[in-house]
Each structure stands twice: as C-alpha cells, then as structure tokens.
Scaffold this active site. Structure first.
Site, PDB file in Angstrom:
ATOM      1  N   GLU A   1      40.100  31.660  43.865  1.00  0.00           N
ATOM      2  CA  GLU A   1      40.367  30.169  43.661  1.00  0.00           C
ATOM      3  C   GLU A   1      41.829  30.162  43.185  1.00  0.00           C
ATOM      4  O   GLU A   1      42.646  31.122  42.345  1.00  0.00           O
ATOM      5  CB  GLU A   1      39.609  29.634  42.314  1.00  0.00           C
ATOM      6  CG  GLU A   1      40.086  28.361  42.144  1.00  0.00           C
ATOM      7  CD  GLU A   1      39.741  27.623  40.817  1.00  0.00           C
ATOM      8  OE1 GLU A   1      38.261  28.566  40.199  1.00  0.00           O
ATOM      9  OE2 GLU A   1      39.746  26.637  40.382  1.00  0.00           O
TER      10      GLU A   1
ATOM     11  N   LYS B   1      42.328  35.370  34.013  1.00  0.00           N
ATOM     12  CA  LYS B   1      43.669  34.406  34.583  1.00  0.00           C
ATOM     13  C   LYS B   1      43.988  33.601  33.461  1.00  0.00           C
ATOM     14  O   LYS B   1      45.132  33.427  33.327  1.00  0.00           O
ATOM     15  CB  LYS B   1      43.009  33.596  35.679  1.00  0.00           C
ATOM     16  CG  LYS B   1      43.135  34.254  37.247  1.00  0.00           C
ATOM     17  CD  LYS B   1      42.695  33.305  38.125  1.00  0.00           C
ATOM     18  CE  LYS B   1      41.746  33.740  39.101  1.00  0.00           C
ATOM     19  NZ  LYS B   1      41.220  32.880  40.096  1.00  0.00           N
TER      20      LYS B   1
ATOM     21  N   ARG C   1      31.803  43.351  37.788  1.00  0.00           N
ATOM     22  CA  ARG C   1      33.373  43.088  38.027  1.00  0.00           C
ATOM     23  C   ARG C   1      33.992  44.183  37.214  1.00  0.00           C
ATOM     24  O   ARG C   1      33.529  44.922  36.449  1.00  0.00           O
ATOM     25  CB  ARG C   1      33.673  41.852  37.437  1.00  0.00           C
ATOM     26  CG  ARG C   1      33.525  41.673  35.821  1.00  0.00           C
ATOM     27  CD  ARG C   1      34.059  40.519  35.195  1.00  0.00           C
ATOM     28  NE  ARG C   1      33.551  39.290  35.944  1.00  0.00           N
ATOM     29  CZ  ARG C   1      34.768  38.531  36.407  1.00  0.00           C
ATOM     30  NH1 ARG C   1      36.148  38.796  36.072  1.00  0.00           N
ATOM     31  NH2 ARG C   1      34.496  37.254  37.119  1.00  0.00           N
TER      32      ARG C   1
END
Ligand code: ATP
Ligand code: MG
Length: 565
Positions: free
Chosen positions: A39, A280, A270
């Site tokens: 994204e 982020k 992850r």
C-alpha cells in the site's frame, strides 16, 4: 544480463515453495504468477524485503511472473512520493534478478486503482445475485452491530433498491459514511470478517491515480482478491494476520461465478527484527518528529535507509533466504542481518587505510621530505582486486586507541618503549610521548627499523601487533558518519513507548583522515577501513564534500557488551 541473473541460486525450501513445486509438477496452472502488493502509504521496510524476495524469488525459481502492484484503495493515506519510493526500492532489491519474466521490467507497476471500473462491476454483480446490500448504518453502528453479531436492518433491501442506492453512492449524492455497500454473508458468523463486511465506502477524496473520478472506494478485502483474479495471480502470498480473512477472500471470488481459475491465498509469518520497530505508523512518527533525518536515514529499517547505509541488495536477499519462511511469528535476531551484511562486504569491499581519531607520530630516523610509495593489497578475499600504492612519510597519524601510555596486560599495540608493525610498512618503536600543557598526548616520537619493510633484511621479524596509519601530509580530511543501532533494546515495541529506547549514540559525525586514494571513491564500491569497519559513500557525497557512512563494524560490539553484563 549480469552473472547473477543466469545462475539461479539453490533456492531454499519452505512450505510455500513446496506447495508451488507441487503445483508445477501437477501442471495445475499454465505458469506460476505471484504479486507483491504494497500500500503506497509509507516507505518499504526490511519486512517488505522478505515478502519481495519470497514473491519475486518464487517467480524466478519456478519460471513464473511476479507483479508489483500498488494496493491503492485508500486515497487519503496514499501519495505518489510513496509510489515512487516503492518502485525504486523494489527495482534496487531485485536488480540482477529482473530478467524477462519478472513482471517488473519497469515500464509501469500495476495499480489496484486501474481496476476500479471492473471492481465496481463486480460489486454490481454481487448485488444482482442478492449477495450485497446498501446499508444506512453509520460506521460506528456498523462496527457495533458486527461486534454483537447482529444483522443490519437494511439487509433485506430489494436488488432494485440496492442497485439504485449504490449508483447514487457512486454519483456523489451522499456524504462520507452515510451509506456503505456490504457483503451479505452471515451476520453472526464465528469469523468476524464474514459478518457482512463492508466492501465499498463513500469517501469524497481525490486519488493519486484516478483523480476526482471516484467518491466511493472498494475496501481492501474486496479489491485485493479481485485484483489478484484480474491479474491472473495463482499464489496470493501474504502475512499470517490475513489467515482469518481467507474465507472472505474465497467467498467473494466464489460468489461471482468467475470463468477463470481462482487465485489462492497462502500465509507466512511476517518478519520482526530485534532492535528496531517495523510498523509504518511508527516509522512515520520517527520521520515526522524528526527523530531521524527522513525515511532514508541510514539508521532506519527501511529499504532506502539500508541502501543508503551501504548494504547491497545481495546481502539483503541472502538475509531473506537465510531466515526462511514459516508459519510461526517470532523475533529475528538482528545479528542474523548483520552477519549477512558482513559476509557480503567481506567478499567485495576494497581495503583502505583510514584513521578515525588521529594521533600524530613522527618517525625521527625517516628523512624529512622523503616519500615512499608502498604496495597495499586491495582485497585479500579477491585476488583480481590487485594492489595500490600508499604514500609513507616521516609524519603519520595512527588511531588514538592504538597507543596506551599505561597499557593493560596483553596490550600488543603501541606503548612507550614498545614495538608495533605499521601495516604494509615498517616496525616502529615509541621513544617519547609529547604532551601539551594540559597533559594531553599530542604526538609520539618513534624510530623505525628501516630494514623491516617487505623485501628488507628484517622483513620477517615478528612483533605482536600490527596497526593502521595514514601519512599526515597526504591524508584527506573527510566527514565520516558512524551509525549504530537506532534502539538500545531488542524489543523497543514491547511496552508501547518505543521512543524512550532510542539510542542517543546512534550517530556520531567525525572528521577522519583517509588515505589519499579515497578521494576517488565511487558510490558503487564498498570499502573496508582496515581494522575498523565497512564504509560506503553517502548519497549526498560529492567530490567537493566527501561523506562516508559506516555500514557496519567488523565485529559485533553489542555481543561483546552483552557478555560483560
Ligand atoms: P499497513 O499497516 O500499511 O497495511 P503493511 O506492513 O501490511 O502495513 P503493506 O504495504 O500492506 O504494509 O504490505 C505489503 C506486503 O508486504 C503485504 O503482502 C504484507 O503482507 C507484506 N509485509 C508487510 N510487512 C511485512 C513483514 N514485516 N514481513 C513480511 N512481509 C510483510
Ligand atoms: Mg497491509
């Protein structure tokens, strides 16, 4: 095509590659097709690097294709700055991998927003099948109803009314949040993601790719599976938190009775890395609060920061291969990353002499004005790297640490009356320590055994220590940025306030004395300042103002500290 593209490394095996290999053997698909779907709401970090190496790596190993796709369904958080940085970072990381098949030959990445028309049509198809409805609950009410497993009072609207309201949502008749389109699945499903989730929302916002065309945007879960389908993705690989979304992913695709083979979702753990934060949101906080100089600050775990620090794409890819792919979340020791970086730089770095904290020495028996050019090896790990000349003269700089007036036991470097070898040059002896009025050591007076350099009568004479040096007259003064870990603890995230664990010594800027050949240093080269660390030119370095970044020390100083405690 470079060598590294021709020869595909022995690929690691893991449960996802095993599944892909089985599908290849069964000829389940005409070809394997993966994607990496960031994204564009921030810069990519090393966790994304793991996903890039997995998705592009699988495409490469199995002769498939991998698309770089901007997952851009949320116009208010996204920006072209991020799109550009993502493209640059992915290109950099897979450079030398980007052979013909890799989907990113980089005319243009894919964008979920390119499919907004098709996704809208799919939404209409769902409404017509009685599998989606327009809901008038507010966002908060929707959340509350879903939490309680309660059906929306608008669930049983007719297809006609739904079509009409959805068209009017698109036409901009309603303000943000006034209505939404929801999938009609099961309001009280044990899986909350199946409790009639939102698939479209009203958002009067311009989009960085589609401008003012839309005021309704598909939700991630709706857009993602459909983008995968539109692109012909076979293996949609994502991180574990999406495991619970998988039934929704399948429901949407299966409900539409689509003609082609459907993509399947697979999940892996992850990456979480010690001594850093990865979200982020937190990285953005560091940037916005100016706790670092930007997204590409060399202390950041972003791909652009890691690149700026001097790490090579090969080192990052090796790291990604070394850590493997599993279904179990855990924290990867940052030493694993550092090991991959050192291993890579050890092979490629040109050795150079540089003194970070200079102490002047004078070789009393070496004639004033005389300059000798000595041979120095460029890289003992690479015989093709050859040799260079380094100038030697009467006045030199050595590292302040390499002299101790009152040495501890087993100190084999320079001490009063002691001998040491100067790398590539002579054995010297310290005769006198010169101090200023405050007692600070300002100079050492030494004598050299003038037969002890290579080829001389006493060249083979052994002394216990060898130290590095530069010729005072020839050395260049250069800004050197000594980077260290950004956080002081392995899990800065653990109790919320990660900023209190910022390492106050994560950057020290000094002016160092470098051997003169380094004035021609190149940004694509890597350097080892002998006995010190690996360095690379900073992206802001110029011939007028050379700047070196310390990529990583030769040894892990943190491990040594940990042992002491
Ligand atoms: P956001 O909170 O903005 O969604 P994100 O970390 O999920 O953050 P995306 O841009 O959505 O970021 O991620 C793109 C891809 O990278 C996804 O497929 C995601 O699963 C993967 N990814 C993100 N973080 C990691 C990580 N730490 N380790 C491995 N893969 C990751
Ligand atoms: Mg995400």
């Amino acid at each position: 095509m470079s060598d590294s593209t021709k020869e595909i490394p022995a690929a690691p095996s893991d449960f996802i590659r095993d599944i892909v290999a089985k599908h290849v053997a069964e000829k389940k698909y005409p070809h394997i097709h993966t994607r990496f779907p960031p994204e564009p709401n921030g810069y990519l970090h090393i966790g994304h690097a793991k996903s890039i190496c997995l998705n592009f790596g699988i495409a490469r190993e199995f002769g498939g294709i991998c698309n770089l796709r901007m997952d851009d369904t949320n116009p208010t958080k996204e920006d072209v700055e991020y799109v550009d940085s993502i493209r640059a970072d992915v290109n950099w990381l897979i450079a030398g991998w980007a052979d013909k098949n890799l989907g990113l030959n980089n005319s243009k990445p894919f964008y979920a927003s390119d499919y907004f028309d098709q996704i809208y049509e799919f939404a209409i198809a769902l409404i017509k099948k009685g599998k989606a409805f327009v809901c008038d609950l507010s966002p908060d009410e929707t959340d509350e109803y879903r939490r309680q497993g309660k059906a929306s009072p608008f669930r049983d609207r007719s297809v006609e009314e739904n079509l009409d309201l959805f068209a009017r949502m698109k036409a901009g008749e309603f303000p943000d949040g006034k209505r939404s389109l929801r999938a009609k699945i099961q309001p009280d499903s044990p899986n909350i993601w199946l409790r009639d989730p939102l698939i479209y929302r009203i958002k009067h916002a311009e989009h960085h790719q589609t401008g003012a065309k839309w005021c309704i945007y598909p939700m991630y879960d709706f857009a993602h599976c459909l983008s995968d389908y539109i692109e012909g993705i076979t293996h949609s690989i994502c991180t574990l938190e999406f495991e619970v979304h998988r039934p929704l992913y399948d429901w949407i695709l299966e409900s539409l009775d689509l003609p082609r083979a459907l993509p399947k979702q697979y999940e892996f753990a992850r990456l979480a890395l010690g001594y850093t934060v990865m979200s982020k949101r937190k990285l953005m906080q560091l940037v916005n609060e100016k706790l670092v100089t930007g997204w590409d600050d060399p202390r950041m775990p972003t791909i652009s920061g890691i690149r700026r620090r001097g790490v090579t794409p090969e080192a990052l890819r090796n790291f990604a291969y070394n850590i493997g792919i599993t279904k179990y979340n855990g924290i990867t020791d940052v030493a694993v990353l550092e090991h991959a970086i050192r291993e890579d730089l050890n092979k490629r770095a040109l050795r150079r002499l540089a003194v970070l904290r200079p102490l002047k020495i004078v070789i009393a028996n070496f004639p004033e004005g005389k300059i000798e050019e000595l041979d120095a090896v460029n890289n003992p790990e690479d015989e093709n790297a050859g040799k260079r000349k380094i100038p030697f003269s009467r006045e030199l700089f050595i590292e302040r640490d390499d002299f101790q007036e009152i040495p501890p036991p087993k100190f084999f470097r320079l001490k009063p009356g002691g001998e040491v070898r100067l790398k590539y040059a002579y054995i010297i002896k310290c005769d006198e320590v010169v101090k200023d009025a405050s007692g600070k050591i300002v100079e050492l007076r030494c004598t050299a055994d003038l037969d002890s350099k290579s080829g001389g009568a006493t060249a083979g004479r052994k002394v216990k220590g060898t130290i590095h040096w530069v010729s005072a007259k020839h050395a260049i003064d250069v800004e050197v940025r000594l980077y260290d870990r950004l956080f002081t603890v392995p899990e800065p995230d653990a109790d919320g306030d990660f900023k209190k664990f910022l390492n106050p010594h994560s950057l020290e800027v000094i002016t160092a004395k470098l051997e003169p050949s380094l004035k021609d240093a190149k940004s694509n080269e890597r350097y080892q300042f002998e006995r010190l660390a690996y360095f690379a030119l900073d992206k802001d370095s110029s011939p007028e103002k050379i700047i070196f970044n310390r990529t990583i020390t030769l040894k892990d100083a943190w491990a040594k500290e940990a042992q002491k405690i």
